[in-house]
Design an enzyme around this catalytic site. Structure first.
Site, PDB file in Angstrom:
ATOM      1  N   TYR A 112       3.152   5.542   1.759  1.00  0.00           N
ATOM      2  CA  TYR A 112       1.986   5.759   0.897  1.00  0.00           C
ATOM      3  C   TYR A 112       0.952   6.528   1.704  1.00  0.00           C
ATOM      4  CZ  TYR A 112      -1.708   4.527  -2.497  1.00  0.00           C
ATOM      5  OH  TYR A 112      -2.713   4.555  -3.429  1.00  0.00           O
TER       6      TYR A 112
ATOM      7  N   LYS B 162       4.798   8.027  -1.836  1.00  0.00           N
ATOM      8  CA  LYS B 162       3.733   8.099  -2.825  1.00  0.00           C
ATOM      9  C   LYS B 162       2.649   8.991  -2.242  1.00  0.00           C
ATOM     10  CE  LYS B 162       0.276   5.467  -5.423  1.00  0.00           C
ATOM     11  NZ  LYS B 162      -0.376   4.143  -5.620  1.00  0.00           N
TER      12      LYS B 162
END
Length: 305
Positions: free
Chosen positions: A146, A174
């Site tokens: 992330y 992500k």
């Protein structure tokens, strides 16, 4: 350079293609509402999500106790784990704590973990690599990196992501960095499943090869994201563009005026999905002016709120 991968609807993406970064429902007294959590997870999967992120940023993980995080993972796995992939937001800026919480998440049956760059202590890129590698080695679970420098305080350099992608358990990213060049470099040099971490960038990132989105707005528009993502995976740009434009005012309502968890909880409450709008400090309720701005955006998107 990795061989270019054509992402198609038939490819078995480890975590799915339309994921919601779930809010954590609370009772009126501020305790976690696990029944409301299960009902919300079922609603999201019914509406088109094939993955859910539990107690990430939008899930107010920084104000949850470890036992609450673990119980959230268990509640969502029990509710929809047979129908959708469940990722645990089980990492912090403390590597040892991240390993402990991620191992507990593994015991609940989650399908993977979301790993951020350590926030606040701002390690070097070598430190980011060591942090992720330690978590992967200890848990042996598939990982979605992330990259969100606006919250972590540091970005994951594309070279860092490319290095981490050499580990077969690091399968996804992500991307909430809003750096199209960096994303392009990662896509060109890895086989990672890349997901838009900024709702409004789903279409352009997918045009470069991303496979889907991890969205906050999907709390209230999962079906529309399913249309957009499936259309992009099928090469149907006209359908995807139409959905992209239709989502614009809804995305603004959720993401532009107050913190996403706060806006999402209010809209879900207006819809009768959540019984209240409770958040934990330091998050607070919107002002009446902010709420009216949210309603105005929703009405522009065709909603009567």
């Amino acid at each position: 350079m990795a061989e270019s991968v054509l992402h198609t609807p038939g490819k078995n993406h480890t975590f799915g293609t339309v994921l919601t970064a779930m809010v954590t429902p609370f009772k009126d007294n501020g305790e976690v509402d696990y029944d409301a959590t299960a009902k919300l997870a079922i609603k999201l999967v019914d509406e088109g999500c094939d993955g859910l992120v539990v107690t990430g940023t939008t899930g107010e993980t920084s104000t949850l106790r470890d036992e609450e995080n673990i119980a959230m993972f268990a509640a969502v796995v029990k509710a929809v784990g047979h129908r959708a992939k469940v990722l645990a937001g089980s990492t912090t800026n403390d590597t040892a704590h991240s390993i402990k919480l991620s191992l507990a998440a593994k015991d609940t049956g989650v399908h993977g973990i979301l790993v951020t760059a350590p926030y606040y202590n701002k390690p070097s890129q070598a430190g980011v690599i060591a942090h992720v590698e330690a978590i992967v080695a200890a848990t042996q679970l598939p990982v979605m990196l992330y990259d969100i420098p606006g919250r972590a305080g540091i970005a994951m350099a594309p070279e860092t992501i490319i290095e981490l992608a050499k580990n077969p358990l690091v399968v996804a990213l992500k991307d909430a960095k809003a750096d199209y060049q960096s994303t392009t470099t990662v896509l060109a040099n890895t086989d990672l499943d890349v997901y838009a971490g900024d709702d409004g960038l789903t279409l352009p990132l997918m045009a470069a090869g991303a496979v889907g989105v991890v969205s906050v707005t999907a709390h209230i528009a999962a079906a529309k994201y399913r249309i957009l993502v499936d259309a992009m995976l099928a090469g149907d740009l006209a359908t995807a563009r139409k959905a992209h434009f239709e989502l614009d005012p809804i995305q603004r309502a959720v993401m532009s005026h107050v913190q996403g968890a706060v806006a999402a909880k209010h809209i879900l409450n207006w819809q009768g999905v959540l019984p209240n709008t409770v958040v934990r400090l330091p998050l607070v309720a919107p002002s009446e002016t902010e709420l009216e701005t949210i309603r105005t955006d929703l009405r522009e998107g065709g909603w009567e709120i």
